[in-house]
Write a protein that holds these residues in place. Structure first.
Motif, PDB file in Angstrom:
ATOM      1  N   LEU A  27       0.831  -1.201   0.000  1.00 24.03           N
ATOM      2  CA  LEU A  27       0.000   0.000   0.000  1.00 24.03           C
ATOM      3  C   LEU A  27       0.868   1.256   0.000  1.00 24.03           C
ATOM      4  N   ALA A  28       1.940   1.253   0.789  1.00 20.05           N
ATOM      5  CA  ALA A  28       2.832   2.419   0.839  1.00 20.05           C
ATOM      6  C   ALA A  28       3.465   2.680  -0.522  1.00 20.05           C
ATOM      7  N   ASN A  29       3.878   1.619  -1.214  1.00 22.36           N
ATOM      8  CA  ASN A  29       4.409   1.782  -2.563  1.00 22.36           C
ATOM      9  C   ASN A  29       3.407   2.501  -3.453  1.00 22.36           C
ATOM     10  N   ARG A  30       2.151   2.044  -3.399  1.00 23.23           N
ATOM     11  CA  ARG A  30       1.125   2.608  -4.270  1.00 23.23           C
ATOM     12  C   ARG A  30       0.887   4.084  -3.955  1.00 23.23           C
ATOM     13  N   LEU A  31       0.870   4.452  -2.681  1.00 24.99           N
ATOM     14  CA  LEU A  31       0.670   5.847  -2.289  1.00 24.99           C
ATOM     15  C   LEU A  31       1.854   6.714  -2.710  1.00 24.99           C
ATOM     16  N   ALA A  32       3.075   6.184  -2.559  1.00 19.47           N
ATOM     17  CA  ALA A  32       4.262   6.949  -2.963  1.00 19.47           C
ATOM     18  C   ALA A  32       4.266   7.194  -4.463  1.00 19.47           C
ATOM     19  N   LEU A  33       3.827   6.214  -5.231  1.00 15.33           N
ATOM     20  CA  LEU A  33       3.856   6.318  -6.693  1.00 15.33           C
ATOM     21  C   LEU A  33       2.877   7.352  -7.240  1.00 15.33           C
ATOM     22  N   ASP A  34       1.936   7.803  -6.427  1.00 15.02           N
ATOM     23  CA  ASP A  34       1.038   8.861  -6.877  1.00 15.02           C
ATOM     24  C   ASP A  34       1.787  10.163  -7.125  1.00 15.02           C
ATOM     25  N   ALA A  44      14.878   6.358  -1.862  1.00 18.99           N
ATOM     26  CA  ALA A  44      14.546   6.918  -0.545  1.00 18.99           C
ATOM     27  C   ALA A  44      14.351   5.816   0.482  1.00 18.99           C
ATOM     28  N   ARG A  45      13.750   4.721   0.056  1.00 20.44           N
ATOM     29  CA  ARG A  45      13.512   3.598   0.975  1.00 20.44           C
ATOM     30  C   ARG A  45      14.822   3.007   1.477  1.00 20.44           C
ATOM     31  N   VAL A  46      15.735   2.673   0.568  1.00 23.80           N
ATOM     32  CA  VAL A  46      16.959   1.988   0.991  1.00 23.80           C
ATOM     33  C   VAL A  46      17.908   2.935   1.706  1.00 23.80           C
ATOM     34  N   ALA A  47      17.980   4.208   1.255  1.00 24.92           N
ATOM     35  CA  ALA A  47      18.885   5.155   1.898  1.00 24.92           C
ATOM     36  C   ALA A  47      18.429   5.458   3.323  1.00 24.92           C
ATOM     37  N   HIS A 215       6.102  17.653  -2.503  1.00 23.51           N
ATOM     38  CA  HIS A 215       5.191  16.515  -2.500  1.00 23.51           C
ATOM     39  C   HIS A 215       4.367  16.500  -1.210  1.00 23.51           C
ATOM     40  N   GLY A 216       3.182  15.913  -1.309  1.00 19.50           N
ATOM     41  CA  GLY A 216       2.254  15.920  -0.192  1.00 19.50           C
ATOM     42  C   GLY A 216       2.662  14.986   0.934  1.00 19.50           C
ATOM     43  N   PRO A 217       1.992  15.126   2.079  1.00 22.32           N
ATOM     44  CA  PRO A 217       2.326  14.289   3.240  1.00 22.32           C
ATOM     45  C   PRO A 217       2.085  12.808   2.999  1.00 22.32           C
ATOM     46  N   ALA A 218       1.134  12.454   2.122  1.00 22.64           N
ATOM     47  CA  ALA A 218       0.867  11.035   1.857  1.00 22.64           C
ATOM     48  C   ALA A 218       2.076  10.371   1.207  1.00 22.64           C
ATOM     49  N   ALA A 219       2.690  11.058   0.246  1.00 22.41           N
ATOM     50  CA  ALA A 219       3.849  10.489  -0.449  1.00 22.41           C
ATOM     51  C   ALA A 219       5.042  10.356   0.491  1.00 22.41           C
ATOM     52  N   TRP A 220       5.346  11.430   1.221  1.00 23.79           N
ATOM     53  CA  TRP A 220       6.499  11.372   2.111  1.00 23.79           C
ATOM     54  C   TRP A 220       6.235  10.447   3.298  1.00 23.79           C
ATOM     55  N   GLY A 221       4.996  10.393   3.760  1.00 18.47           N
ATOM     56  CA  GLY A 221       4.660   9.455   4.821  1.00 18.47           C
ATOM     57  C   GLY A 221       4.832   8.016   4.375  1.00 18.47           C
ATOM     58  N   TYR A 225       7.449   5.318   5.906  1.00 16.44           N
ATOM     59  CA  TYR A 225       7.024   3.991   6.340  1.00 16.44           C
ATOM     60  C   TYR A 225       7.887   2.917   5.678  1.00 16.44           C
ATOM     61  N   LEU A 226       8.106   3.041   4.368  1.00 15.52           N
ATOM     62  CA  LEU A 226       8.906   2.053   3.653  1.00 15.52           C
ATOM     63  C   LEU A 226      10.316   1.957   4.223  1.00 15.52           C
ATOM     64  N   ALA A 227      10.926   3.100   4.520  1.00 12.34           N
ATOM     65  CA  ALA A 227      12.306   3.107   5.000  1.00 12.34           C
ATOM     66  C   ALA A 227      12.409   2.671   6.458  1.00 12.34           C
ATOM     67  N   ALA A 228      11.650   3.340   7.333  1.00 14.86           N
ATOM     68  CA  ALA A 228      11.824   3.125   8.769  1.00 14.86           C
ATOM     69  C   ALA A 228      11.144   1.859   9.268  1.00 14.86           C
ATOM     70  N   VAL A 229       9.939   1.579   8.756  1.00 14.22           N
ATOM     71  CA  VAL A 229       9.154   0.477   9.305  1.00 14.22           C
ATOM     72  C   VAL A 229       9.321  -0.805   8.501  1.00 14.22           C
ATOM     73  N   SER A 230       9.010  -0.757   7.190  1.00 10.93           N
ATOM     74  CA  SER A 230       8.987  -2.009   6.429  1.00 10.93           C
ATOM     75  C   SER A 230      10.360  -2.472   5.973  1.00 10.93           C
TER      76      SER A 230
END
Length: 304
Positions: A27-34, A44-47, A215-221, A225-230
């Motif tokens: 889901l986070a991938n899909r929101l970021a891709l918007d 951004a995820r791996v760094a 970019h909006g908070p949804a994309a950066w959020g 999530y992808l970097a810190a949590v998943s």
């Protein structure tokens, strides 16, 4: 006799938490891709995860390897376990629903068994494991749809990209067994993410340029999530469950991630999947259970 690893209530709780985390990554991938490009999202995820894990390694005072061979292995592992699969999954999600992406990602365990059997003499295919692989591949064909294998459009290419990501994950597991032996899991994860960052960041800058800050908070959020949590937290949790329950029990997370992603996709993005996707997932799950063998052992012990 060595005691058999089992899932304690705490291990089950952490396994379910890990499944929710990784299910949420689709889901986070899909929101970021918007708002962000594929390679910018991956970079951004791996760094971000790389930075977090090195802080963890420093706080724990863990030994950092200096061998050029080990750092070359980190680079290879970063490509196989991060850059290639993350990019293929993220690109595929431009076209296909999050739930379908997660179902196809579940084929990682099936392909992992096959790759290990090809490369390692102590992981050869028994009759039971071969049957499980066959059932699992039948599930993949049902998920994709036989017609998609005959006519390659953007949707079928995206599904094949997800299978390519699963194959890359499978190869990464075999590569890690050979190249990263003797390293603490946290250092191995941080080193791997260093290798992937060294590739993903220049690639994103070259192909998509520097990310805009508006970019909006949804994309950066989603990226956070992808970097810190998943990625960062999930790796630490992954190794905790591995130590408590063993690799075989840990592999059950593959069956739990897809339902989480399907539910989140339906609730947040109003996605719907064809019935064949659910049927294919059931076959994939059956294949994994046959490979694992516990269901058969429980049945035989119950009959005895």
């Amino acid at each position: 006799m060595v005691a058999q690893k089992s899932l304690s209530p705490r291990a089950w709780a952490e396994l379910l938490l890990l499944a929710f985390i990784w299910g949420g990554s689709f889901l986070a991938n899909r929101l970021a891709l918007d708002e962000l490009g594929v390679f910018t999202t991956v970079a951004a995820r791996v760094a971000g995860a790389c930075l977090i894990l090195w802080v963890w390694v420093a706080l724990k005072g863990l030994t950092v390897p200096r061998s050029a061979r080990v750092w070359a292995a980190f680079l290879g592992m970063g490509m196989l376990n991060n850059v290639i699969p993350f990019s293929l999954i993220t690109w595929g999600q431009l076209v296909i629903p999050t739930g379908l992406a997660a179902i196809l990602n579940a084929s990682t365990a099936i392909l992992g068994v096959l790759v290990a059997a090809i490369l390692f003499r102590d992981e050869r295919l028994t009759g039971r494991r071969l049957a499980g692989v066959g059932i699992g591949f039948a599930g993949v064909v049902v998920v994709i749809g036989p017609s998609a294998l005959l006519v390659l459009d953007l949707t079928s290419l995206a599904q094949l990209a997800l299978l390519g990501a699963a194959l890359s994950y499978a190869c990464a597991g075999a590569f890690a067994r050979v190249a990263l032996r003797g390293l603490t899991p946290q250092v191995a994860a941080a080193g791997m993410l260093t290798g992937s960052t060294l590739v993903a960041v220049p690639l994103a800058l070259l192909l998509e340029g520097a990310p805009a800050l508006h970019h909006g908070p949804a994309a950066w959020g989603a990226v956070a999530y992808l970097a810190a949590v998943s990625t960062a937290f999930a790796y630490l949790l992954y190794y905790r469950v591995l130590g408590m329950a063993g690799a075989g029990n840990l592999s059950l997370v593959t069956l739990l991630v897809a339902p989480v992603a399907i539910v989140l996709g339906a609730l947040v993005l109003d996605e719907a999947l064809p019935l064949r996707a659910y049927a294919g997932f059931a076959l994939l799950g059956l294949g994994l259970l046959v490979i694992d063998g516990r269901v058969l052992r429980y049945r035989n012990s119950g009959a005895a």
